[in-house]
Design a protein around this motif. Structure first.
Motif, PDB file in Angstrom:
ATOM      1  N   ILE A 193      46.057  60.400  97.308  1.00  0.00           N
ATOM      2  CA  ILE A 193      45.533  60.899  96.037  1.00  0.00           C
ATOM      3  C   ILE A 193      44.474  59.950  95.501  1.00  0.00           C
ATOM      4  O   ILE A 193      43.405  60.373  95.042  1.00  0.00           O
ATOM      5  CB  ILE A 193      46.673  61.083  95.016  1.00  0.00           C
ATOM      6  CG1 ILE A 193      47.535  62.287  95.400  1.00  0.00           C
ATOM      7  CG2 ILE A 193      46.117  61.268  93.588  1.00  0.00           C
ATOM      8  CD1 ILE A 193      48.829  62.403  94.616  1.00  0.00           C
ATOM      9  N   ALA A 194      44.756  58.647  95.570  1.00  0.00           N
ATOM     10  CA  ALA A 194      43.786  57.661  95.083  1.00  0.00           C
ATOM     11  C   ALA A 194      42.488  57.728  95.886  1.00  0.00           C
ATOM     12  O   ALA A 194      41.389  57.674  95.315  1.00  0.00           O
ATOM     13  CB  ALA A 194      44.393  56.258  95.165  1.00  0.00           C
ATOM     14  N   ILE A 195      42.606  57.862  97.205  1.00  0.00           N
ATOM     15  CA  ILE A 195      41.409  57.929  98.052  1.00  0.00           C
ATOM     16  C   ILE A 195      40.587  59.172  97.712  1.00  0.00           C
ATOM     17  O   ILE A 195      39.355  59.118  97.598  1.00  0.00           O
ATOM     18  CB  ILE A 195      41.807  57.918  99.539  1.00  0.00           C
ATOM     19  CG1 ILE A 195      42.371  56.540  99.922  1.00  0.00           C
ATOM     20  CG2 ILE A 195      40.611  58.266 100.432  1.00  0.00           C
ATOM     21  CD1 ILE A 195      43.015  56.485 101.291  1.00  0.00           C
ATOM     22  N   ASN A 196      41.265  60.298  97.536  1.00  0.00           N
ATOM     23  CA  ASN A 196      40.532  61.525  97.187  1.00  0.00           C
ATOM     24  C   ASN A 196      39.988  61.472  95.770  1.00  0.00           C
ATOM     25  O   ASN A 196      38.965  62.098  95.472  1.00  0.00           O
ATOM     26  CB  ASN A 196      41.432  62.744  97.381  1.00  0.00           C
ATOM     27  CG  ASN A 196      41.513  63.177  98.826  1.00  0.00           C
ATOM     28  OD1 ASN A 196      40.509  63.558  99.424  1.00  0.00           O
ATOM     29  ND2 ASN A 196      42.683  63.077  99.418  1.00  0.00           N
ATOM     30  N   ALA A 197      40.662  60.734  94.880  1.00  0.00           N
ATOM     31  CA  ALA A 197      40.138  60.582  93.515  1.00  0.00           C
ATOM     32  C   ALA A 197      38.784  59.890  93.550  1.00  0.00           C
ATOM     33  O   ALA A 197      37.911  60.169  92.726  1.00  0.00           O
ATOM     34  CB  ALA A 197      41.122  59.809  92.654  1.00  0.00           C
ATOM     35  N   ALA A 198      38.603  58.980  94.522  1.00  0.00           N
ATOM     36  CA  ALA A 198      37.325  58.290  94.640  1.00  0.00           C
ATOM     37  C   ALA A 198      36.193  59.261  94.985  1.00  0.00           C
ATOM     38  O   ALA A 198      35.030  59.015  94.665  1.00  0.00           O
ATOM     39  CB  ALA A 198      37.416  57.205  95.710  1.00  0.00           C
ATOM     40  N   ALA A 199      36.544  60.380  95.619  1.00  0.00           N
ATOM     41  CA  ALA A 199      35.529  61.363  96.016  1.00  0.00           C
ATOM     42  C   ALA A 199      35.245  62.374  94.901  1.00  0.00           C
ATOM     43  O   ALA A 199      34.365  63.217  95.058  1.00  0.00           O
ATOM     44  CB  ALA A 199      35.984  62.101  97.274  1.00  0.00           C
ATOM     45  N   LEU A 200      36.001  62.290  93.800  1.00  0.00           N
ATOM     46  CA  LEU A 200      35.715  63.168  92.664  1.00  0.00           C
ATOM     47  C   LEU A 200      34.530  62.605  91.900  1.00  0.00           C
ATOM     48  O   LEU A 200      34.682  61.827  90.967  1.00  0.00           O
ATOM     49  CB  LEU A 200      36.944  63.286  91.743  1.00  0.00           C
ATOM     50  CG  LEU A 200      38.191  63.947  92.327  1.00  0.00           C
ATOM     51  CD1 LEU A 200      39.299  63.949  91.296  1.00  0.00           C
ATOM     52  CD2 LEU A 200      37.889  65.362  92.784  1.00  0.00           C
ATOM     53  N   ASP A 201      33.350  62.978  92.343  1.00  0.00           N
ATOM     54  CA  ASP A 201      32.133  62.416  91.755  1.00  0.00           C
ATOM     55  C   ASP A 201      31.933  62.980  90.356  1.00  0.00           C
ATOM     56  O   ASP A 201      31.510  64.114  90.184  1.00  0.00           O
ATOM     57  CB  ASP A 201      30.928  62.755  92.648  1.00  0.00           C
ATOM     58  CG  ASP A 201      29.635  62.223  92.085  1.00  0.00           C
ATOM     59  OD1 ASP A 201      28.566  62.693  92.517  1.00  0.00           O
ATOM     60  OD2 ASP A 201      29.688  61.347  91.195  1.00  0.00           O
ATOM     61  N   ARG A 202      32.223  62.151  89.358  1.00  0.00           N
ATOM     62  CA  ARG A 202      32.091  62.628  87.976  1.00  0.00           C
ATOM     63  C   ARG A 202      30.805  62.130  87.338  1.00  0.00           C
ATOM     64  O   ARG A 202      30.678  62.143  86.119  1.00  0.00           O
ATOM     65  CB  ARG A 202      33.328  62.196  87.173  1.00  0.00           C
ATOM     66  CG  ARG A 202      34.561  62.972  87.549  1.00  0.00           C
ATOM     67  CD  ARG A 202      35.766  62.518  86.781  1.00  0.00           C
ATOM     68  NE  ARG A 202      36.266  61.244  87.234  1.00  0.00           N
ATOM     69  CZ  ARG A 202      37.112  61.093  88.248  1.00  0.00           C
ATOM     70  NH1 ARG A 202      37.527  62.136  88.918  1.00  0.00           N
ATOM     71  NH2 ARG A 202      37.534  59.900  88.602  1.00  0.00           N
ATOM     72  N   SER A 203      29.891  61.638  88.132  1.00  0.00           N
ATOM     73  CA  SER A 203      28.635  61.160  87.545  1.00  0.00           C
ATOM     74  C   SER A 203      27.741  62.313  87.169  1.00  0.00           C
ATOM     75  O   SER A 203      27.889  63.420  87.647  1.00  0.00           O
ATOM     76  CB  SER A 203      27.929  60.254  88.558  1.00  0.00           C
ATOM     77  OG  SER A 203      27.650  60.971  89.738  1.00  0.00           O
TER      78      SER A 203
END
Length: 203
Positions: A193-203
């Protein structure tokens, strides 16, 4: 759909995933308490499991309609899937364990509770990873998974010692192994989950 509307829609999806992670953490705490009681899952846990399933369905519907980045959508779906698998592990664990659990020697019981506490911390940390500016939290969850695996190995070594010294029977130790395997899997899903959270590009 405008960029601001899509962003607002995706924020609601991330909020729902965060709520799911919070629910999983609460369920693990409840399942832990069943290890020390004479009964299994209670109605509140069943309600929470259904609530988590509804959130997952809502996330899938939201992703289908929000029209944003494919990378973000895939990452969100993977997170929802990991949360569902954590929920299934918790439900299976609570149903399969004997109640009450066999009495364990103090050192083995301490190891079980320590691994449980570490797993609870991991679930809380992976929930934090879904908030903005989360790179440090993500790195912490990934690194702490190795620490959790080390404690899992210590617990397994303790179980093998109990078997060798015949202080507990195999039947008594099987529930301990069931708990340990489930906790290790939950920790793995928290890391993912943490690794995939990094791919949630919220910029």
């Amino acid at each position: 759909m405008s960029s601001s509307s899509a962003e607002s829609g995706f924020k609601r999806i991330v909020d729902a995933l965060t709520e799911s992670a919070r629910t999983c953490q609460a369920r693990l705490a409840q399942v832990t308490r069943t290890l020390e009681r004479s009964n299994g899952l209670d109605a509140m846990q069943d309600d929470e499991a259904q609530h988590l399933q509804r959130i997952e369905a809502w996330v899938i519907e939201g992703l289908a309609s929000h029209g944003g980045s494919a990378v973000r959508a895939v990452s969100a779906l993977r997170i929802a899937n990991d949360l569902r698998r954590i929920d299934q592990l918790l439900s299976d664990l609570a149903r399969r364990l004997p109640h009450p659990m066999p009495a364990l020697p103090g050192d083995t019981a301490d190891q079980v509770h320590h691994v449980i506490e570490l797993t609870l911390v991991q679930l809380g940390a992976c929930q934090d990873c879904l908030t903005p500016q989360n790179l440090g939290r993500i790195q912490r969850v990934v690194s702490e998974e190795t620490f959790l695996d080390d404690w899992y190995d210590i617990l397994l070594g303790d179980v093998l010692d109990e078997l060798a010294e015949k202080r507990l029977s195999k039947a008594d130790l099987i529930p301990v192994l069931t708990v340990a395997r489930a906790l290790e899997s939950i920790g793995d899903h928290a890391r993912d989950i943490a690794i995939n959270a990094a791919a949630l590009d919220r910029s």
